[in-house]
Each structure stands twice: as C-alpha cells, then as structure tokens.
Design a protein around this motif. Sequence first.
Motif, mmCIF file in Angstrom:
data_model
loop_
_atom_site.group_PDB
_atom_site.id
_atom_site.type_symbol
_atom_site.label_atom_id
_atom_site.label_comp_id
_atom_site.label_asym_id
_atom_site.label_seq_id
_atom_site.Cartn_x
_atom_site.Cartn_y
_atom_site.Cartn_z
ATOM 1 N N LEU A 53 0.867 -1.178 0.000
ATOM 2 C CA LEU A 53 0.000 0.000 0.000
ATOM 3 C C LEU A 53 0.900 1.224 0.000
ATOM 4 N N ALA A 54 0.698 2.110 -0.974
ATOM 5 C CA ALA A 54 1.476 3.347 -1.044
ATOM 6 C C ALA A 54 0.679 4.456 -0.375
ATOM 7 N N GLU A 55 1.275 5.073 0.628
ATOM 8 C CA GLU A 55 0.587 6.169 1.312
ATOM 9 C C GLU A 55 1.247 7.489 0.953
ATOM 10 N N GLY A 56 0.498 8.572 1.202
ATOM 11 C CA GLY A 56 1.024 9.896 0.917
ATOM 12 C C GLY A 56 0.913 10.295 -0.542
ATOM 13 N N ILE A 57 0.016 9.662 -1.307
ATOM 14 C CA ILE A 57 -0.174 10.033 -2.714
ATOM 15 C C ILE A 57 -0.967 11.333 -2.752
ATOM 16 N N GLY A 58 -0.333 12.392 -3.273
ATOM 17 C CA GLY A 58 -0.988 13.699 -3.261
ATOM 18 C C GLY A 58 -1.211 14.301 -4.631
ATOM 19 N N THR A 59 -0.629 13.715 -5.680
ATOM 20 C CA THR A 59 -0.772 14.270 -7.033
ATOM 21 C C THR A 59 -1.040 13.142 -8.012
ATOM 22 N N PRO A 60 -1.661 13.460 -9.164
ATOM 23 C CA PRO A 60 -1.869 12.429 -10.197
ATOM 24 C C PRO A 60 -0.559 11.817 -10.679
ATOM 25 N N ALA A 61 0.506 12.609 -10.716
ATOM 26 C CA ALA A 61 1.789 12.058 -11.154
ATOM 27 C C ALA A 61 2.277 10.996 -10.178
ATOM 28 N N GLN A 62 2.118 11.233 -8.907
ATOM 29 C CA GLN A 62 2.533 10.238 -7.913
ATOM 30 C C GLN A 62 1.665 8.985 -8.016
ATOM 31 N N ARG A 63 0.359 9.183 -8.274
ATOM 32 C CA ARG A 63 -0.504 8.019 -8.440
ATOM 33 C C ARG A 63 -0.073 7.201 -9.657
ATOM 34 N N GLU A 64 0.311 7.895 -10.726
ATOM 35 C CA GLU A 64 0.726 7.200 -11.934
ATOM 36 C C GLU A 64 1.989 6.381 -11.700
ATOM 37 N N VAL A 65 2.927 6.973 -10.950
ATOM 38 C CA VAL A 65 4.153 6.243 -10.631
ATOM 39 C C VAL A 65 3.836 4.984 -9.834
ATOM 40 N N VAL A 66 2.951 5.104 -8.857
ATOM 41 C CA VAL A 66 2.588 3.963 -8.023
ATOM 42 C C VAL A 66 1.910 2.884 -8.853
ATOM 43 N N GLU A 67 1.019 3.303 -9.743
ATOM 44 C CA GLU A 67 0.339 2.330 -10.596
ATOM 45 C C GLU A 67 1.323 1.647 -11.531
ATOM 46 N N GLU A 68 2.258 2.413 -12.092
ATOM 47 C CA GLU A 68 3.264 1.841 -12.985
ATOM 48 C C GLU A 68 4.093 0.776 -12.267
ATOM 49 N N ALA A 69 4.302 0.964 -10.974
ATOM 50 C CA ALA A 69 5.083 -0.007 -10.210
ATOM 51 C C ALA A 69 4.293 -1.263 -9.896
ATOM 52 N N GLY A 70 2.988 -1.271 -10.155
ATOM 53 C CA GLY A 70 2.180 -2.455 -9.886
ATOM 54 C C GLY A 70 1.557 -2.482 -8.518
ATOM 55 N N CYS A 71 1.509 -1.340 -7.822
ATOM 56 C CA CYS A 71 0.912 -1.298 -6.495
ATOM 57 C C CYS A 71 -0.602 -1.240 -6.635
ATOM 58 N N ARG A 72 -1.324 -2.067 -5.894
ATOM 59 C CA ARG A 72 -2.779 -2.163 -6.040
ATOM 60 C C ARG A 72 -3.554 -1.292 -5.070
ATOM 61 N N LEU A 73 -2.903 -0.796 -4.011
ATOM 62 C CA LEU A 73 -3.605 -0.022 -2.992
ATOM 63 C C LEU A 73 -2.906 1.310 -2.797
#
Length: 786
Positions: A678-698
């Motif tokens: 679970l990636a916490e502290g996502i505050g921008t769409p760019a950060q969300r995109e990075v997390v999704e690219e890494a394969g994180c589901r939460l």
Amino acid sequence: MHSPSGMELAGLAGLLVAVPAVAYLGQSGRRHTGAARRAHLLLAAGGAVATAAALAGLATALLTGHHDVPGHSRALATAVAIGMGLGTLALLAGTVALPGAARSPGDAVRHVLDGLVIAAAIWFVGWVLLSRPTRVLGDATPNTCLAILLPAVLLVIGLGLTAVLALHAHRPRRHTVRVAAGVTVVAAAANVLAIGICREHDGYTLVSGLLLTAGLTHVAWAVRAADRPVEVSGDVLERGGAYVVVPMLAMVAALGYHLARGGTMDLFGYLGATVEGLALVGRQYLALGDVRRYTMRLRQSEAHFRELAHTDPLTGLANRRGLQRALRSAPDGAKTALIGIDMDGFKTVNDMRGHDVGDRVLAEVGARLRRNLLAGDVAARLGGDEFAVLMHGGADEAVLAAHRLLAVLGEPYDVDGGSIFLSASVGVAATGELLHDADLALRYAKQRGKNRVESYQAEYDELLRRRGTLTGELRHAIDRDQLRLVYQPVVALPSMRPVGAEALLRWTHPDLGRVPPVEFIPVAEESGLINRIGAWVLEEACKQLAEWLAKGHDVWLSVNLSPKELHDADYAGRVADVLEEYGVPPQRLVLEVTEHAVATDMEELVRRLAELRETGVRIALDDFGAGYSSLTQLRTLPVDILKIDHALVAEPESRTGTAAPLVDVVVRLGHRLGLEVLAEGIGTPAQREVVEEAGCRLGQGSLFGWGVPAEHLESRLLSLRSPGPRPAPAPRSTPQNDAPARSQVVRLGPGMRQVRALLPSDPDFVAATRDQNVGSVDSGREMGQG
C-alpha cells in the motif's frame, strides 16, 4: 647462726613454689613475637626479680640472724623492698604492654596517668587513716620502717592500674584485669615481706610467701588466657570521667576529716597530693592534645565527606551538588556556558551486557570528559548516563566544545574484549538558568534525532509549558468527550474505489483548539496515557467497523498501534475480546505498527506480532522505507501489508529520469515475499501514476481524500455501491515485452489464491488496463490468507 622458725621455713617453701610460674612466663615470652613477646618477657623478668629478691632476703634473714644485730633488719628490709619493688615495676610495665591493655604507647601513658590519679587518692586516704590522729592500726602502724615506702607506692599504683584496666582495656578485658590484679598481689607480698623483716615478725614472712606465689601463679594463668583475640573498643573518654571525680572527692573528704580531727599535713600527705595534682595536669595536657588531634581529624573528615558529597564515586567527576557549587562560585559577570550530555542507547548496554560493563563505560565517559577539559572547566555526572560540563566562554565557544565532545564520546568503547558503540545528545546553554536551559536543549536534541548538538532557544520554554498543559489536559480528554476518530480512505488502483480506511485520532480542546496528533501522541507515550487512549481508539474503531459491515459495506479498517501497546503482554487478548464484543471478523481489522518499532528488540517484536496474528487480525508495517528495516527483518516479521512511506512516493526524479525508483523496488520486494503493498502519501496524479506503474494495487493519500468523519466516508461508500453485479474481469491480453511487472491474484489450487508479482514473460501476466477485480481487497483470500 639463727635457728629458723617453722613459719620462716614455710614462707621459704612457699617462695620456691613461685619458681615454676616464673619459668612458665619466660617460656611464654619465647613463644610469642612482637608486642606480645615484649610484654611476656617483662612479666617473666619482673616475676624472676621479685622472687629472687624475696628468696635472697628471706635466706639472708635465716642465715645471718638479723634479730640480734641492731639495724640489720631495717637494712635487709630496705634491700628486699628495693629488689621486689623493681620486680613489681617490671611486672606493671609488662601488664601495660600486654595486647588488649592499650591500643598504642600513647594510650598506655594515659592508662598510667589515670592509674596514678587513683593511686594518689588511695595513698592520701591511706595516709589519713594511718597517720595521727586517726591511726586505725594503732601500735601496729609501720611508720618506723621506711623500707615499706617503695612497695607501698607500687601497691597503690597496682590498685589504680587494675581499676583503670577494668574500665578501659579491650574486650574481653577480664584477662588483662586478672594480670593486673596478680601483679598487685605481688606488690602486696613485697610490702608484707618488707614489714615482716623490718618488724621481725615471722607471721608476715609466711603470708608474704603465700601472696607472692599466689600472685605470680595468677599472672601466669591469666597471661595464658589473655592470648585470645580482643575486640578494640572506642576512646576511653567515651565512658565518662567518674574515675577522676571519685578519687578527688575521696581526697577532699579525707582531708576534711583529717583537719577536723586536728591532724596536720606531713611529707607523705604532701606527696600524695602532689602526685595527684601532677597526674591530673599531665592527663589534662594529654587530653588537650587529644582534643586538638580529634579536632584536626574531624576537620579533615568533614572536608573529605564534603568532597565526597560533591563527587560522583564511579567517575570521580563532580556530582549534581558539585556542579551547583561550581555554578554558585562562578565570578559575577564572567561568561560561562553549560553543556548537557546524555548517552544515547545506554540502557541497552546495561540490559545486554550487564551493569558492570555499563559502569565501566560510564567511567570511560568520565575519563574522556576529564581529558578534554580546559583549565577552570568542571565536568559532572548528574545521574545515570547524564553528564554536564561547565566551561568559561560564550555561546559560540560552547557549541564548538560541544561538537568536539560529541565526536570524542562517539568513539568506540573497548570493554571486555569487545567494542561498544554509543552516540550522545548534547544541549548547550550560555545564558539564563544554565541547568534548566541546558536540560531543555538536551531534551530537544534527543527528540530531534539524537547524536546532535542543540542550543537553547527562548521558545523552548513555551513549548515546555505547552507540553505540560497538554499532559494535564490529555488525562481528561476521553472523559470529556474531546477525542474523535476520522477515517482516511484506502482505494484500489487504478479504479480509486474505496476498499478500506485508516482510523486517525483527532483531539479538539475547547481552549487549545485543534491539537495535531504529531504534538499530542508523543505526549501520550511519554506520560503513559497511550495505553488508555489506544484502548479507546480500538474499541471505537471496531464499533464503527461493525456498523459499516452490518450495513453491507465491504471494507476493512486499520488502526495504528503504539510500540508501548504492542509490548503489553495482555494486548492480544484485549484485541480478541473487542472483536468478539462487536462481532467483527478478525480479518477485517488491520493493526499498523510503525517501522521505528522494528529498531527495538526484534525477538520480542516478532513474538508479540505472532500473538496478534493468532487472533486472525492482519498486521501492516507502516512507514516502510524510513531506514530501519532490513531484508532479513522483513522476512522474519509476521506482517501481511507493507505501507510505503510517503517520502519514497514523493521522491523527486532521479538522474535517469525515472520518478520514485524505490517505489518499484519496494513493490516488487513485497510481492515476491507474498505481501500486499500500500502506497501512502499520494498527493498528485503524477505520484498516483508512478505507483500504478510499479504495480501497487492499494493507495492512500490526500489525492483520494483526507481523514473525514465516519458519516462522510459512509456517504461516499453508498454513492459508489453498484446496484448490479460486479463486472467480470477483462480477458487476458498479450502484454508488451517492455511492460512493467504487475501484482496479480494467482490461483494456486482449489480455494487457494495468492498475490504475486508477475513479469511480462509470465504466462499468467495480465496487462493493468482494469482494476484487476480488487474491489474487495479486504477479503482474506485476496490478501494471502486463503
């Protein structure tokens, strides 16, 4: 030639019986060494001289017929008296020299003077009784025979010495007193024999022989018992001065009686009074010397104990009193600064290596401080592992010195063949109340990461007062209904559909307003309130989760767990009781433990977490990536979820142009270990995109919503609930060879699924074009629980 009478022959035979006692004394002297040898040899010599003088005098009287020669009896009596007097004098010296009679030669002199005081009083009273007009013996008074003078003097000295030893000898003192009493009997025998020869009385001769034999035999027997160990007693002055007062009163009473009867002072009276006065003066002189020495010793002891009261016994540095004394004695107007030092992690040294090793480390800390002091500086140990250095200089000089000491104290400590590594936190104060300000700066140095130097600032006092206020008010926050929970959603990626929430504690005070958790949570942990607050949070969270589940919301809820709660032996049982009370399925509750707790006792942490997992709840490792966990620890810890620290998510682009490269590494690592990430502290769409690219589901962060009251999150859950069935997963498609790895639910067998990280070359790889059907990621089968 004179024909000896039966009494004279009996007296001579009695004197011969004393010879074995003298021989025993000589043999005893040869067996001993040191002071005991000298004392026994003196006794033996004295007994031999007294016996020889008595035998010689009596034999001369028997052989020369002294009854018929005018003046011969007095001359012979004088010679016998002198010989036996010398022997008695040696016996008295041996008595005083016996071990146990006196602690030192000075004490022996004091005993002799005290004996003279008593002896002079006895002499004076005896003179009053024997002189005119009293003459208690009448015509039998031996005033015409001056030969008895020396034996009489030694007799009263023996009586006085016996009395003094009875008061002042070491315990058991009865043996020493018996020796003195035996010597006194020998002196009495000399006196009686001299009188008998002088007055030509055969009965005296018989009595003297019996007394001499009895006295020497008693001395020999008492000496044998006196070889036993003695108990050293205190100073003689501790038992009062009655032994001086009583003889003086007796002399005054005797003199008054003598003068009242019309008597006059003669030579013998003056002799007794003079000896009494001289003995008292000599004793007083020695007493003044004793008082002078005692006073000096008392001053030295006082200075010694005063120094001990201001010195730390372990390190030899000043203690807190010594530091306060140095602060008070600092010249007015002089620049002084105080450096407070606290050794980081020293408790671990005591726990792991023992207090003996810890003491040696503290002693080495004191030695290093002492070696780095300048002239006039004072180093002190305030207690435990806390030290201080008072130095001359301003704030800038104190900061430089503090950094130097920080480097010195950070060097390894070699103890018992091993090295111990410690750091230090240092606080510096150069103005105001130095002890208070330096301690406050030291506290903030420890709170801000340790192994650093912190200078005092004025706002620290305000922060300290606020901290005290928060501590007092926080104790009543639960009872006054000032605490509440808000819930921050956890969403599935990439759909951003809420699948869970994290319960966050908030405190709103009527006067202080909203107090942030970063401020009051440390206060709760430091004051011991965290266990009570944590129990309230757990119960409120489970109550809310039970309500959501009852309304059909498919969510899970996480609760933060303090390390102090985790180390409570009954915590797992309390969690199970709360879950049972509210009917919450255990897998719906996630307990989050911060990564900082991993830095403590690893074995204890694993045991506590395992107890919690046995209840069925899931464990999340929060703030992962903050710098404490190692790969080995991660494989050992019984956790189910990794929460990537927000610092990793917000990491700027690297030189390669790839944003947040460590997120991808952590996600792959977690999936390889079978953990959900679970990636916490996502505050921008760019950060969300990075997390999704890494394969994180939460994901969790401000982009998906801040912490909100329960009813607000419930409204959002209601708005997102689909009236129809969930869409089926999209059919698999052939991924691109350069597509990133994905975390997917893989079927391992009937009823068994697990989250795994799949590479694009894996046959089960599915491109991340949809949500991968994780709308219910709280379920046990999708979280690797089967």
